[in-house]
Design a protein around this motif. Structure first.
Motif, short mmCIF file in Angstrom:
data_model
loop_
_atom_site.label_atom_id
_atom_site.label_comp_id
_atom_site.label_asym_id
_atom_site.label_seq_id
_atom_site.Cartn_x
_atom_site.Cartn_y
_atom_site.Cartn_z
N ALA A 1 44.77 119.95 -14.96
CA ALA A 1 44.78 119.69 -16.64
C ALA A 1 42.99 118.80 -17.22
CB ALA A 1 45.91 119.88 -17.57
N ALA A 2 43.11 117.64 -16.00
CA ALA A 2 42.36 116.17 -16.27
C ALA A 2 40.74 117.09 -15.46
CB ALA A 2 42.52 115.57 -15.16
N LEU A 3 40.92 118.10 -14.00
CA LEU A 3 39.83 118.78 -14.00
C LEU A 3 39.05 119.40 -14.48
CD1 LEU A 3 40.79 119.50 -9.70
CD2 LEU A 3 39.19 118.41 -10.66
N LEU A 4 39.91 119.97 -15.75
CA LEU A 4 39.56 120.67 -16.65
C LEU A 4 38.31 120.19 -18.10
CD1 LEU A 4 38.49 123.63 -18.05
CD2 LEU A 4 40.74 123.55 -19.02
N LYS A 5 39.24 119.16 -18.15
CA LYS A 5 38.67 118.21 -18.92
C LYS A 5 37.76 117.72 -18.30
CE LYS A 5 39.31 113.79 -21.86
NZ LYS A 5 40.71 113.11 -22.57
N HIS A 6 37.44 117.40 -17.40
CA HIS A 6 36.06 116.87 -16.34
C HIS A 6 35.01 117.64 -16.55
CE1 HIS A 6 33.67 114.07 -14.34
NE2 HIS A 6 33.98 115.44 -12.91
N VAL A 7 35.61 118.41 -16.23
CA VAL A 7 33.97 119.37 -16.54
C VAL A 7 34.35 119.65 -17.71
CG1 VAL A 7 34.61 120.30 -13.86
CG2 VAL A 7 35.73 121.98 -15.71
N SER A 8 34.98 119.77 -18.93
CA SER A 8 34.11 120.48 -19.86
C SER A 8 34.16 119.37 -21.35
CB SER A 8 35.21 121.22 -20.37
OG SER A 8 36.56 120.11 -21.02
N GLU A 9 34.22 118.08 -20.89
CA GLU A 9 33.93 117.28 -21.82
C GLU A 9 33.03 116.22 -21.12
OE1 GLU A 9 37.22 115.83 -23.82
OE2 GLU A 9 38.09 117.63 -24.27
N ASP A 10 32.87 115.69 -20.31
CA ASP A 10 32.59 114.65 -19.74
C ASP A 10 30.52 114.55 -19.64
OD1 ASP A 10 30.80 112.98 -17.06
OD2 ASP A 10 32.52 112.56 -16.83
N LYS A 11 30.31 113.76 -19.92
CA LYS A 11 28.62 114.14 -20.52
C LYS A 11 27.92 113.49 -19.37
CE LYS A 11 29.32 112.80 -25.32
NZ LYS A 11 29.60 113.49 -25.51
N LEU A 12 28.61 113.29 -18.57
CA LEU A 12 27.50 113.28 -17.01
C LEU A 12 27.37 114.82 -16.42
CD1 LEU A 12 25.55 111.59 -15.25
CD2 LEU A 12 27.49 110.70 -13.93
N VAL A 13 28.99 115.25 -16.34
CA VAL A 13 29.03 116.77 -16.13
C VAL A 13 27.58 117.44 -16.85
CG1 VAL A 13 30.43 118.18 -15.54
CG2 VAL A 13 31.29 116.47 -14.81
N LEU A 14 28.03 117.61 -18.12
CA LEU A 14 27.10 117.91 -19.72
C LEU A 14 25.77 117.56 -19.27
CD1 LEU A 14 29.25 117.71 -22.49
CD2 LEU A 14 29.11 119.70 -21.25
N TRP A 15 25.32 117.03 -18.15
CA TRP A 15 24.08 116.87 -18.25
C TRP A 15 23.65 117.50 -17.51
CZ3 TRP A 15 21.28 115.94 -13.66
CH2 TRP A 15 20.22 115.77 -13.86
N GLY A 16 23.41 118.58 -16.60
CA GLY A 16 23.63 118.88 -15.74
C GLY A 16 23.21 120.57 -16.18
N TRP A 17 23.56 120.54 -17.57
CA TRP A 17 22.64 121.55 -18.36
C TRP A 17 21.33 120.96 -19.47
CZ3 TRP A 17 27.82 121.50 -16.61
CH2 TRP A 17 28.08 122.83 -16.15
N ASN A 18 21.39 120.06 -19.25
CA ASN A 18 20.14 119.34 -19.64
C ASN A 18 19.85 118.51 -19.30
OD1 ASN A 18 18.56 118.90 -22.42
ND2 ASN A 18 19.99 117.65 -23.24
N PRO A 19 18.88 118.85 -18.32
CA PRO A 19 18.28 117.22 -17.14
C PRO A 19 17.17 116.97 -17.28
CG PRO A 19 18.34 120.06 -16.13
CD PRO A 19 18.81 120.09 -17.32
N GLY A 20 16.53 117.84 -18.39
CA GLY A 20 15.51 117.30 -18.64
C GLY A 20 14.53 117.17 -18.06
N GLY A 21 13.32 117.12 -18.61
CA GLY A 21 12.27 116.78 -17.51
C GLY A 21 11.60 118.32 -17.06
N ASN A 22 11.29 118.54 -15.79
CA ASN A 22 11.11 119.85 -14.88
C ASN A 22 11.75 120.07 -14.16
OD1 ASN A 22 10.74 118.30 -13.10
ND2 ASN A 22 8.03 119.04 -12.70
N ARG A 23 13.18 120.08 -14.77
CA ARG A 23 14.42 120.36 -13.63
C ARG A 23 15.25 121.07 -14.15
NH1 ARG A 23 14.40 114.98 -15.77
NH2 ARG A 23 13.94 113.69 -14.12
N ALA A 24 15.33 122.25 -12.98
CA ALA A 24 15.86 123.64 -13.86
C ALA A 24 17.75 122.86 -13.79
CB ALA A 24 16.20 124.43 -12.21
#
Length: 192
Positions: free
Chosen positions: A143-166
């Motif tokens: 349950a805590a892992l699911l919350k971590h991958v679905s809500e943590d702002k640093l994890v979510l950054w991976g989908w919006n890394p900015g710059g020219n990062r994929a």
């Protein structure tokens, strides 16, 4: 005879109870298939640049050693005198700063040294076991892992890394759904 019937009744009830709580073969197969997506995300450079075996993070889409001699530090926030927050803010900088400006997200850091959650170069079974290892994952249950991958702002950054990062190529909602499918089945690991 009474004891034999009591034992048989207990065995029957235990069998019925365990089958209702255990995933069936189809659920297990779907969960193992879903783990392939979990692995793809966990082993994308957006994750594995910081989930490293050593103490020097990687950067860029090539996974190059971080410039300026940056290291993990005693708590994962960088070395004394050069914390991650020296360059990394709470959000990505404006595009006017250029494509290689230091990205940002809340609580920018590496995992602490005692809980590195290394994803780089692990096989699917080893990654699966590591994700579930509370000694590695910060003491998190499913349950805590699911919350971590679905809500943590640093994890979510991976989908919006900015710059020219994929960004992570799997849509976040799809990743979370696959993670849930896998975890709801008890986190079965692939055989190889």
């Amino acid at each position: 005879m009474h004891n034999v019937l009591a034992v048989l009744l207990c065995l029957l009830l235990a069998a019925c109870g365990s089958s209702s709580n255990s995933p069936d073969a189809a659920q297990t197969q779907a969960a193992v298939a879903a783990f392939a997506t979990v692995q793809q995300v966990f082993q994308h450079l957006r994750c594995q640049n910081c989930h490293i075996p050593g103490d020097a993070p990687l950067q860029f889409d090539a996974g190059l050693p971080h410039q300026m001699g940056v290291v993990r530090g005693p708590a994962g926030h960088g070395a004394p005198g050069l914390p991650c927050s020296s360059c990394h803010g709470e959000a990505n900088p404006p595009e006017s700063y250029g494509p290689n400006a230091p990205p940002g997200a809340p609580h920018w850091a590496l995992p602490p040294p005692e809980k590195r959650m290394v994803t780089k170069d692990l096989s699917a079974p080893a990654l699966c076991k590591m994700i579930q290892d509370k000694q590695e994952n910060g003491g998190r249950d499913f349950a805590a892992l699911l919350k971590h991958v679905s809500e943590d702002k640093l994890v979510l950054w991976g989908w919006n890394p900015g710059g020219n990062r994929a960004p992570v190529p799997v849509p976040h909602a799809e990743f979370v759904a696959k993670f849930k499918t896998w975890s709801d089945a008890g986190g079965p690991c692939p055989a190889s």
